[in-house]
Design a protein around this motif. Structure first.
Motif, short mmCIF file in Angstrom:
data_model
loop_
_atom_site.label_atom_id
_atom_site.label_comp_id
_atom_site.label_asym_id
_atom_site.label_seq_id
_atom_site.Cartn_x
_atom_site.Cartn_y
_atom_site.Cartn_z
N PRO A 200 0.83 -1.21 0.00
CA PRO A 200 0.00 0.00 0.00
C PRO A 200 0.86 1.25 0.00
CG PRO A 200 -0.91 -1.62 1.49
CD PRO A 200 0.40 -2.17 1.02
N GLY A 201 0.43 2.24 -0.79
CA GLY A 201 1.18 3.48 -0.91
C GLY A 201 2.08 3.53 -2.12
N ASP A 202 2.39 2.35 -2.70
CA ASP A 202 3.24 2.31 -3.90
C ASP A 202 2.52 2.94 -5.09
OD1 ASP A 202 5.14 0.97 -2.48
OD2 ASP A 202 4.92 -0.96 -3.50
N ASP A 203 3.30 3.61 -5.95
CA ASP A 203 2.80 4.05 -7.25
C ASP A 203 3.24 3.02 -8.29
OD1 ASP A 203 1.61 6.38 -6.41
OD2 ASP A 203 3.42 7.60 -6.70
N ILE A 204 2.30 2.52 -9.08
CA ILE A 204 2.65 1.56 -10.14
C ILE A 204 3.06 2.33 -11.40
CG2 ILE A 204 1.88 -0.41 -11.51
CD1 ILE A 204 2.14 -0.91 -8.43
N VAL A 205 2.24 3.32 -11.77
CA VAL A 205 2.64 4.32 -12.76
C VAL A 205 2.23 5.66 -12.15
CG1 VAL A 205 2.39 2.79 -14.77
CG2 VAL A 205 0.44 4.17 -14.02
N SER A 206 2.66 6.74 -12.77
CA SER A 206 2.33 8.06 -12.24
C SER A 206 0.81 8.22 -12.11
CB SER A 206 2.90 9.12 -13.18
OG SER A 206 2.50 10.40 -12.75
N GLY A 207 0.34 8.55 -10.90
CA GLY A 207 -1.08 8.78 -10.68
C GLY A 207 -1.88 7.53 -10.37
N ILE A 210 -1.48 2.25 -4.88
CA ILE A 210 -2.07 1.08 -4.22
C ILE A 210 -2.63 1.50 -2.86
CG2 ILE A 210 -1.55 -1.23 -3.31
CD1 ILE A 210 -1.50 -0.91 -6.41
N VAL A 211 -3.88 1.08 -2.59
CA VAL A 211 -4.58 1.45 -1.36
C VAL A 211 -4.76 0.20 -0.49
CG1 VAL A 211 -6.71 2.45 -0.43
CG2 VAL A 211 -5.85 3.22 -2.66
N GLY A 219 -4.13 -9.70 2.41
CA GLY A 219 -3.36 -8.67 1.73
C GLY A 219 -4.13 -7.99 0.61
N HIS A 220 -5.45 -7.96 0.71
CA HIS A 220 -6.29 -7.37 -0.34
C HIS A 220 -5.97 -5.88 -0.49
CE1 HIS A 220 -9.89 -5.52 -2.14
NE2 HIS A 220 -10.17 -6.71 -2.64
N VAL A 221 -5.80 -5.45 -1.75
CA VAL A 221 -5.54 -4.04 -2.02
C VAL A 221 -6.52 -3.51 -3.08
CG1 VAL A 221 -3.09 -4.11 -1.41
CG2 VAL A 221 -3.80 -4.56 -3.79
N SER A 222 -6.65 -2.19 -3.09
CA SER A 222 -7.42 -1.51 -4.13
C SER A 222 -6.47 -0.57 -4.87
CB SER A 222 -8.58 -0.73 -3.49
OG SER A 222 -9.45 -1.61 -2.81
N LEU A 223 -7.00 0.09 -5.91
CA LEU A 223 -6.19 1.04 -6.68
C LEU A 223 -6.85 2.41 -6.60
CD1 LEU A 223 -5.47 -1.77 -7.96
CD2 LEU A 223 -5.21 -0.56 -10.11
N ALA A 224 -6.04 3.45 -6.53
CA ALA A 224 -6.55 4.82 -6.61
C ALA A 224 -5.93 5.48 -7.84
CB ALA A 224 -6.18 5.61 -5.36
N LEU A 225 -6.81 6.03 -8.70
CA LEU A 225 -6.35 6.74 -9.89
C LEU A 225 -6.58 8.23 -9.71
CD1 LEU A 225 -6.68 3.80 -10.96
CD2 LEU A 225 -7.24 4.79 -13.18
N ALA A 226 -5.52 9.02 -9.86
CA ALA A 226 -5.65 10.47 -9.74
C ALA A 226 -6.41 11.03 -10.94
CB ALA A 226 -4.25 11.09 -9.66
N GLY A 227 -6.96 12.22 -10.74
CA GLY A 227 -7.72 12.88 -11.80
C GLY A 227 -9.12 13.16 -11.33
N ASP A 229 -12.23 13.91 -9.25
CA ASP A 229 -12.44 13.62 -7.83
C ASP A 229 -11.86 12.27 -7.43
OD1 ASP A 229 -13.81 16.04 -7.31
OD2 ASP A 229 -15.67 15.19 -8.13
N GLY A 230 -11.10 11.66 -8.32
CA GLY A 230 -10.48 10.38 -8.00
C GLY A 230 -11.32 9.20 -8.47
N LEU A 231 -10.67 8.07 -8.59
CA LEU A 231 -11.33 6.83 -8.98
C LEU A 231 -10.69 5.70 -8.17
CD1 LEU A 231 -12.99 4.90 -10.89
CD2 LEU A 231 -11.07 4.99 -12.46
N ILE A 232 -11.53 4.90 -7.53
CA ILE A 232 -11.05 3.75 -6.77
C ILE A 232 -11.48 2.47 -7.49
CG2 ILE A 232 -11.24 2.46 -4.60
CD1 ILE A 232 -9.81 5.00 -4.03
N VAL A 233 -10.51 1.62 -7.81
CA VAL A 233 -10.84 0.27 -8.28
C VAL A 233 -10.79 -0.61 -7.03
CG1 VAL A 233 -10.26 -1.58 -9.89
CG2 VAL A 233 -9.74 0.80 -10.49
N GLY A 234 -11.99 -0.97 -6.53
CA GLY A 234 -12.11 -1.46 -5.17
C GLY A 234 -12.00 -2.96 -4.99
N GLY A 235 -11.76 -3.71 -6.07
CA GLY A 235 -11.65 -5.16 -5.92
C GLY A 235 -12.88 -5.72 -5.22
N ASP A 236 -12.67 -6.54 -4.20
CA ASP A 236 -13.78 -7.16 -3.48
C ASP A 236 -14.04 -6.52 -2.12
OD1 ASP A 236 -14.19 -8.81 -5.57
OD2 ASP A 236 -13.83 -10.69 -4.48
N THR A 237 -13.68 -5.24 -1.98
CA THR A 237 -14.03 -4.56 -0.73
C THR A 237 -15.55 -4.44 -0.61
OG1 THR A 237 -12.02 -3.27 -1.01
CG2 THR A 237 -13.57 -2.52 0.67
#
Ligand SMILES: [Zn+2]
Length: 305
Positions: A200-207, A210-211, A219-227, A229-237
């Motif tokens: 969590p906290g890692d950037d995979i590409v700019s913007g 990992i959440v 170890g379930h993680v989600s993704l946050a995309l900048a831009g 108001d933001g976009l969360i790819v929430g997986g199975d949360t």
């Protein structure tokens, strides 16, 4: 039989034959722009699960009322599986790989649906896994255990990798799902020379960062995309369009660490409401894109499409 009705009948028969030949779910991919990213949601088909799976120990009457409101009656329900594809500069990034062909006959349609959409799987450069469950990981390999995207780099949460490969992997799983561990290890073994551990906290590409959203798995993680108001790819949360939002405290049978999963749901829901971010939910009704509003003491999913 007149010419007209005969032609109509022939056309209808041809359409029925064509429909049978199509993958189980062949809706056009859902695409939109988000900041610097082009986002597409592609279906992997759906899972068929027992209704009881949705909320262990929830008051049966309340649960039945919510399921009825979602159009779900009977003992089983269909859970969509929405795969997110992100174009970022020269990268084409896939988030999870679907079920492959060894989990359920109604799932594992990702590659067919990508092809139908004109997307060559060989152009995928990065794959990010939210977690190691079959419907997210098992599509990594084909029927011969060869990688489907051999040129891609794979990103796995270090905690998730350690969990499935470790001695405690059976903990929190019913015995009948020992196959989940075998399957996770089979797919992890296939990617091991191409995998990068992430946290969590890692950037995979700019913007694209990992959440931390643990609980559904360790170890379930989600993704946050900048831009915007933001976009969360929430997986199975958040796995159900009504239950996860109106009763985030209810416990889906699939959650490995139920108390932590419930806390994570509330935390993510609060963030989505406060930021007005978009959400893509893997198991929400296709394409699973929407926003979240407060509803009394709970929340409401507002589909974008
Ligand atoms: Zn899932």
């Amino acid at each position: 039989m007149t010419q007209f009705t005969r032609r109509t009948l022939l056309a209808a028969t041809a359409a029925a034959v064509a429909a049978r030949a199509l993958p189980a779910f062949a809706a056009a991919p859902h695409s939109f722009k988000h900041g610097a990213f082009d986002v597409t949601v592609v279906s992997d088909g759906h899972l068929v699960l027992p209704i009881s799976f949705l909320a262990n120990g929830a008051p049966p009457d309340e649960r039945a009322a919510l399921l009825k409101a979602a159009g779900q009656t009977g003992d089983q329900y269909q859970s969509p599986t929405n795969i997110t594809l992100i174009r970022s500069g020269s990268d084409l990034i896939l988030v999870d790989m679907g079920s492959g062909d060894r989990f359920m006959p109604t799932a594992g349609k990702l590659w067919d649906n990508l092809k139908a959409a004109g997307i060559d799987k060989g152009t995928i450069t990065k794959v990010i896994f939210t977690h190691g469950h079959p419907d997210h990981l098992w599509g990594a390999v084909d029927e011969l255990d060869d990688l489907v995207t051999p040129d891609a780099t794979f990103y796995v949460s270090a905690q998730e990798w350690d969990f499935w490969n470790g001695d405690d992997a059976m903990r929190g799983l019913p015995a009948e799902r020992a196959g989940f561990v075998t399957g996770a290890r089979r797919n992890y073994a296939a990617i091991k020379d191409k995998v990068k551990m992430m946290k969590p906290g890692d950037d995979i590409v700019s913007g694209l960062s990992i959440v931390d959203t643990p609980g559904h798995t360790q170890g379930h993680v989600s993704l946050a995309l900048a831009g915007g108001d933001g976009l969360i790819v929430g997986g199975d949360t958040l796995t159900h369009q009504l239950i996860s939002f109106e009763h985030p405290e209810w416990r889906p049978a699939a959650d490995h660490v139920p108390e932590q999963a419930a806390q994570t749901r509330r935390k993510l829901l609060d963030r989505l409401v406060a930021d007005k971010s978009k959400l893509i939910g893997f198991h929400l009704p296709y394409p699973g894109v929407g926003t979240v509003e407060r509803k009394g003491n709970a929340y409401r999913f507002v589909p974008a499409a």
